[in-house]
Scaffold this active site. Structure first.
Site, PDB file in Angstrom:
ATOM      1  N   SER A 141      19.819  -8.003  11.419  1.00  0.00           N
ATOM      2  CA  SER A 141      18.797  -8.983  11.026  1.00  0.00           C
ATOM      3  C   SER A 141      17.477  -8.254  11.126  1.00  0.00           C
ATOM      4  O   SER A 141      17.375  -7.237  11.818  1.00  0.00           O
ATOM      5  CB  SER A 141      18.809 -10.166  12.007  1.00  0.00           C
ATOM      6  OG  SER A 141      17.615 -10.926  11.913  1.00  0.00           O
ATOM      7  N   TYR A 154      17.928 -14.387  20.427  1.00  0.00           N
ATOM      8  CA  TYR A 154      18.405 -13.841  19.148  1.00  0.00           C
ATOM      9  C   TYR A 154      17.899 -12.412  18.946  1.00  0.00           C
ATOM     10  O   TYR A 154      18.649 -11.516  18.567  1.00  0.00           O
ATOM     11  CB  TYR A 154      17.941 -14.740  18.003  1.00  0.00           C
ATOM     12  CG  TYR A 154      18.515 -14.371  16.652  1.00  0.00           C
ATOM     13  CD1 TYR A 154      19.835 -14.672  16.322  1.00  0.00           C
ATOM     14  CD2 TYR A 154      17.730 -13.722  15.690  1.00  0.00           C
ATOM     15  CE1 TYR A 154      20.360 -14.335  15.083  1.00  0.00           C
ATOM     16  CE2 TYR A 154      18.245 -13.389  14.447  1.00  0.00           C
ATOM     17  CZ  TYR A 154      19.566 -13.698  14.140  1.00  0.00           C
ATOM     18  OH  TYR A 154      20.086 -13.361  12.915  1.00  0.00           O
TER      19      TYR A 154
END
Ligand SMILES: NC(=O)c1ccc[n+]([C@@H]2O[C@H](COP(=O)([O-])OP(=O)(O)OC[C@H]3O[C@@H](n4cnc5c(N)ncnc54)[C@H](O)[C@@H]3O)[C@@H](O)[C@H]2O)c1
Length: 275
Positions: A141, A154
């Site tokens: 990501s 995250y």
């Protein structure tokens, strides 16, 4: 034409994983998926008939990862490519805004899925990848490189994935190549997770097109199918022989914003439009 005919994709039941399944099939591969949603597994298997087999299970379980590997080998005889992809987002949950009661459980759940799940999938697939001299690709990501693409949980998990990719590439050379694809925001998908009571939230509720247009140098939102070419590139032995331990930033240029205003296309428009 692809030289990697069998792939196992975790989180292949929806979103980016499902798009990767569709793209790999279009490229001539056979695909197995592991997803915790039995309903989504059935849906994808039914959608693609005999070219996809599915296992419902949790990537945090070694036994479930091994079952998915066994199902893939039983159906298609081998595994050329492992795609570790199952993941959850924290909707930018901050440390200050998360209660003490929920924080420890939330870390275990998110890091358990996003990082432990990848390591267990790698462990389970290793004997088969060794046999085929195959490769592994992990979904990272923009949060694997920059802050603000998620909360601490995250962002830490995806930075961890980048480290895991490098270490696995180191440990598995020269037999198995290990790489990553780091998408930016993907339109329409990603679900929150139960530890932070986020199950009902959907990324699609956010004004993604507007956000991306303001934030990205490329000034548009990108959707799941637009990211799948990165996976084809890494899976294909012909095109990526020299690549291992690398992560493709495939994010609309998030790191390329610098200090410029979002409207940076203006100068080129004024100079060349209509020329
Ligand atoms: N959506 C985005 O904007 C975005 C951006 C960058 C990276 N990513 C990454 O892309 C990957 C896929 O995310 P997505 O947006 O397609 O999400 P998604 O929720 O649409 O799909 C994820 C899939 O993984 C499955 N899954 C979740 N937890 C699981 C578990 N414990 N065991 C087995 N399966 C499980 C879900 O059932 C679902 O089918 C993730 O790694 C995510 O971090 C997403």
């Amino acid at each position: 034409m692809c030289k990697w005919p069998v792939a196992l994709v975790t989180g292949g039941g929806s979103g980016l994983g499902k798009a990767i399944v569709e793209r790999f099939l279009a490229e001539g591969a056979k695909v197995a998926i592991l997803d915790r949603s039995e309903e989504r597994v059935q849906e994808v298997v039914a959608m693609f008939g005999g070219k996809v087999v599915g296992t419902s299970g949790d990537v945090r379980s070694m036994a479930d990862n091994k079952a998915a590997v066994a199902r893939c080998v039983e159906a298609f005889g081998k595994i050329d490519t492992l795609v570790g992809n199952a993941g959850v987002w924290d909707y930018n949950a901050s440390i200050a805004g998360t209660s003490e009661e929920k924080l420890a459980e939330a870390i275990d759940e998110l890091v358990g899925i996003n990082l432990k799940g990848y390591i267990l999938a790698a462990k389970a697939a290793l004997p088969e990848l060794y046999k085929t001299k195959g490769n592994a690709i992990f979904t990272v990501s923009n949060a694997g490189f920059y802050p603000g693409g998620g909360g601490v949980l995250y962002t830490a998990s995806k930075h961890g994935v980048v480290g895991m990719i490098k270490q696995l590439a180191h440990e598995w050379a020269p037999h198995i190549r290990v790489n990553g694809v780091a998408p930016g925001g993907i339109g329409g998908i990603s679900r929150g997770f139960p530890s932070l009571s986020q199950e009902g939230i959907r990324f699609s509720n956010l004004p993604l097109d507007d956000l991306m247009k303001q934030m990205l140098p490329l000034e548009k939102a990108f959707y799941a199918s637009e990211y799948t070419g990165g996976y084809v590139f890494f899976a294909n032995r012909k095109d990526n022989g020299p690549a291992t331990g690398s992560v493709l930033n495939f994010d609309g240029g998030i790191g390329m914003r610098g200090f410029m205003s979002p409207n940076m296309g203006k100068e080129l428009d004024e100079k060349f439009r209509g020329a």
